[in-house]
Design an enzyme around this catalytic site. Structure first.
Site, PDB file in Angstrom:
ATOM      1  N   LYS A  37     -74.392 -26.945   5.106  1.00 33.66           N
ATOM      2  CA  LYS A  37     -75.774 -26.966   4.644  1.00 33.66           C
ATOM      3  C   LYS A  37     -75.824 -27.186   3.129  1.00 33.66           C
ATOM      4  O   LYS A  37     -76.547 -28.024   2.631  1.00 33.66           O
ATOM      5  CB  LYS A  37     -76.446 -25.642   5.034  1.00 33.66           C
TER       6      LYS A  37
ATOM      7  N   GLU B 197     -64.484 -23.182   1.371  1.00 31.33           N
ATOM      8  CA  GLU B 197     -63.563 -23.420   2.486  1.00 31.33           C
ATOM      9  C   GLU B 197     -63.764 -24.842   3.035  1.00 31.33           C
ATOM     10  O   GLU B 197     -62.792 -25.587   3.242  1.00 31.33           O
ATOM     11  CB  GLU B 197     -63.814 -22.416   3.628  1.00 31.33           C
TER      12      GLU B 197
ATOM     13  N   GLY C 120     -78.358 -21.391   8.276  1.00 29.29           N
ATOM     14  CA  GLY C 120     -77.033 -21.833   8.729  1.00 29.29           C
ATOM     15  C   GLY C 120     -76.732 -21.382  10.154  1.00 29.29           C
ATOM     16  O   GLY C 120     -76.300 -22.169  10.996  1.00 29.29           O
ATOM     17  N   ARG C 121     -76.961 -20.104  10.433  1.00 29.57           N
ATOM     18  CA  ARG C 121     -76.604 -19.575  11.760  1.00 29.57           C
ATOM     19  C   ARG C 121     -77.595 -19.979  12.843  1.00 29.57           C
ATOM     20  O   ARG C 121     -77.429 -19.617  14.003  1.00 29.57           O
ATOM     21  CB  ARG C 121     -76.432 -18.056  11.696  1.00 29.57           C
TER      22      ARG C 121
ATOM     23  N   GLU D  60     -75.135 -11.269  10.714  1.00 29.96           N
ATOM     24  CA  GLU D  60     -75.523 -11.832   9.417  1.00 29.96           C
ATOM     25  C   GLU D  60     -77.047 -11.735   9.246  1.00 29.96           C
ATOM     26  O   GLU D  60     -77.556 -11.706   8.130  1.00 29.96           O
ATOM     27  CB  GLU D  60     -75.054 -13.294   9.303  1.00 29.96           C
TER      28      GLU D  60
ATOM     29  N   HIS E 249     -59.028  -5.438  31.524  1.00 27.96           N
ATOM     30  CA  HIS E 249     -57.632  -4.994  31.464  1.00 27.96           C
ATOM     31  C   HIS E 249     -57.197  -4.689  30.040  1.00 27.96           C
ATOM     32  O   HIS E 249     -56.010  -4.664  29.741  1.00 27.96           O
ATOM     33  CB  HIS E 249     -56.732  -6.065  32.096  1.00 27.96           C
TER      34      HIS E 249
ATOM     35  N   LYS F 283     -67.429 -13.699  -2.423  1.00 25.38           N
ATOM     36  CA  LYS F 283     -67.239 -15.074  -2.917  1.00 25.38           C
ATOM     37  C   LYS F 283     -67.068 -15.068  -4.438  1.00 25.38           C
ATOM     38  O   LYS F 283     -66.189 -15.734  -4.983  1.00 25.38           O
ATOM     39  CB  LYS F 283     -68.462 -15.938  -2.580  1.00 25.38           C
TER      40      LYS F 283
END
Ligand code: F6P
Length: 549
Positions: A206, A212, A267-268, A353, A384, A512
């Site tokens: 965005k 990253e 973003g999400r 978030e 399990h 950050k």
């Protein structure tokens, strides 16, 4: 706005919780043969059964009163009509416009956003069709065989989850890959067997400044140019998805190869935008439209259905009931469907978030719990591994159990066994096994009284553990779109109840900032002293040992 805990509806729920705390769901089922019918709803192909929860009609009535007191309907309309409800970033919240299949106009600052949305969709259609048909050629004239999406958070989890969930709708001639981690291992392992001549990189960000993503994108370009040699080849192999044209241009991607979206898409919540391009390439544009349609139909339901029969509202309010009145800290997502492996991580970002906040919309610290810890795993694997704790610890772990009627690849009795487990788990959680039942069982197995007495406490299941069951006809693009929108609106409603801004994420900034300060300190082997003693010592220990760059 009135403080939440002072609201009449809140206080009524507190009183009601005290009355309900001794109630066992076994008794609720025994007393009411219609319980399933009264506490389940069907939305298209999605059956939502919330009857195995510690609630009665009165609970729902009180929870809906709370939703009304918090003006859920009013806020919903504000969101859908483009009001600036993300108050700390001064933005509307309009991911619903991206899937507004009715095309009704939606105005931001006096301008209808729909023509822009449709224009980008049309570009996505053309591009995805060109890549899928092989008409889009790499620099050496070969069609694309591999698409690598480079993005992180919302620019990764949505498309990665959906393409995996809809793998069965994909053709084998194009493989999708997702690189998000700054750890170079992921890029290395992804590119290891790829041919630069037939690889397309989609740089999804965005902001187009996320460290990253930009670091991975630059390394991917270097990897590509090592073979292509010629910068002019980039335009056949790199496209961008972003809101930031300036940064895209600086990176060296032609704006004709940028798929735009807008600051009013969080973003999400961006998988419905051009961020969904990998999905369109993977399953085809027609299927992508079905995915949007599924979300749109859930949007319409959410907007229009009365609160008491509104699926996202009910799911949200049940979450509030456990989070705020029973002190449940977590909520689990347990899909009984291999294709939904990544759904828990996708919902985790969306929820945590959005609602992991300690102050309300006006900046006042809140005196109640907000967003729960979201976690989860595929159903039968989880059984399990960690279900022991859900069944027999003292913790209350509300969870959503999700399964499909139809399996895409039935083999023998697999699906029957899978679904038998899906049904059994929520039954076991609800009913439990009391001392009498456990003792009778051991007696029937021939255990002595002494052995029974010793083992009995370990064999008891208290039950009364809540669950929602979501049973779906089959996993297809449309149903998946509906399911995802179901969760989005749940998160939205919970944010409204807690009066937090669900659409900012300031909490990701501090880490950050500090990483930016530390990065240059790692460039030589000189000891540093600028942090606390733990951070200094960790950094200095790292620097004094052999390490990678
Ligand atoms: O750091 C958090 C975050 O901003 C998420 O909200 C977002 O989904 C992710 O980073 C990626 O951001 P971008 O798409 O701008 O690279």
């Amino acid at each position: 706005m009135n403080p939440l805990t002072k609201l009449n509806s809140w206080q009524a729920l507190q009183t009601h919780q005290a009355e309900m705390s001794g109630t066992h769901m076994r008794d609720l089922f025994a007393d009411n043969p219609h319980r399933f019918h009264e506490f389940s709803y069907l939305f298209n192909d999605i059956l939502f059964d919330f009857s195995k929860n510690r609630l009665t009609k009165e609970t729902i009535r009180l929870l809906i009163n709370l939703a009304e007191e918090r003006d859920v309907k009013g806020w919903t309309e504000k969101m859908f009509s483009g009001e600036t409800i993300n108050n700390t970033e001064n933005r509307p919240v309009l991911h619903t416009a991206l899937r507004n299949r009715s095309n009704r106009p939606i105005y931001v600052k006096g301008e209808d956003v729909m023509p822009g949305v449709n224009h980008v969709l049309e570009r996505m259609r053309k591009f995805s069709e060109a890549v899928r048909s092989g008409a889009w050629k790499g620099f050496s004239g070969k069609p694309i065989t591999d698409v690598v999406n480079i993005g992180i958070g919302g620019s990764d989890l949505g498309p990665a989850m959906v393409t995996e969930a809809l793998l069965d709708y994909q053709r084998p001639n194009i493989k999708m890959h997702f690189v998000s981690n700054i750890d170079s291992t992921q890029l290395f392992e992804t590119n290891r067997y790829l041919n630069p001549e037939t690889t397309l990189f989609i740089i999804s960000s965005k902001t187009f400044t996320t460290v990253e993503t930009m670091t991975n994108a630059r390394s991917a370009r270097e990897w590509f140019l090592n073979v292509a040699k010629d910068e002019s080849a980039i335009e056949r192999h790199f496209v961008a998805i972003s809101t930031n044209a300036e940064e895209v241009r600086k990176f060296g991607i032609d704006l004709g190869l940028m798929f735009e979206f807008w600051e009013w898409v969080g973003g999400r919540y961006s998988v419905w935008s051009a961020i969904g391009l990998p999905i369109a390439i993977a399953i085809g544009f027609k299927r992508f439209e079905e995915f949007l349609q599924g979300a749109f139909e859930m949007d319409e339901h959410f907007r229009k259905a009365p609160l008491e029969i509104n699926l996202p509202v009910i799911m949200a309010m049940i979450g509030i009931w456990y989070n705020n009145f029973f002190g449940a800290d977590t909520h689990a997502i347990i899909p009984y469907d291999q294709y939904l492996k990544r759904l828990p991580s996708y919902i985790r970002q969306m929820d945590m978030e959005s609602n992991g906040k300690r102050v309300d919309r006006d900046g006042n610290p809140v005196d109640y719990a907000t967003g729960p810890i979201i976690w989860g795993e595929l159903g039968s694997n989880g059984q399990h591994a960690f279900f022991q704790l859900i069944h027999q610890s003292e913790r209350l772990i509300p969870a959503d159990y999700i399964a499909m009627h139809e399996n895409k690849h039935p083999i023998g009795e697999h699906h029957t066994i899978l679904l038998a487990n899906f049904f059994a788990q929520t039954e076991a959680l609800m009913k439990g096994k009391n001392a009498q039942e456990a003792a009778a069982e051991m007696k029937a197995e021939g255990l002595s009284d002494e052995q029974i007495a010793k083992l009995l406490p370990h064999k008891i299941f208290t039950g009364n553990k809540p669950s929602n069951s979501i049973l779906i006809q089959k996993l297809d693009p449309k149903t998946l779109g509906s399911l995802m929108a179901f969760y989005e609106h749940k998160v939205f409603v919970q944010g409204l109840i807690w009066n937090v801004n669900s659409f900012d994420q300031w909490g990701v900034e501090l880490g950050k900032q500090l990483a930016k300060a530390i990065q240059p300190e790692l460039s030589d082997n000189q000891p540093i002293h600028s942090h606390d003693s733990s951070t200094n010592s960790l950094i200095n220990y790292y620097k004094s040992h052999p390490h990678s760059r």
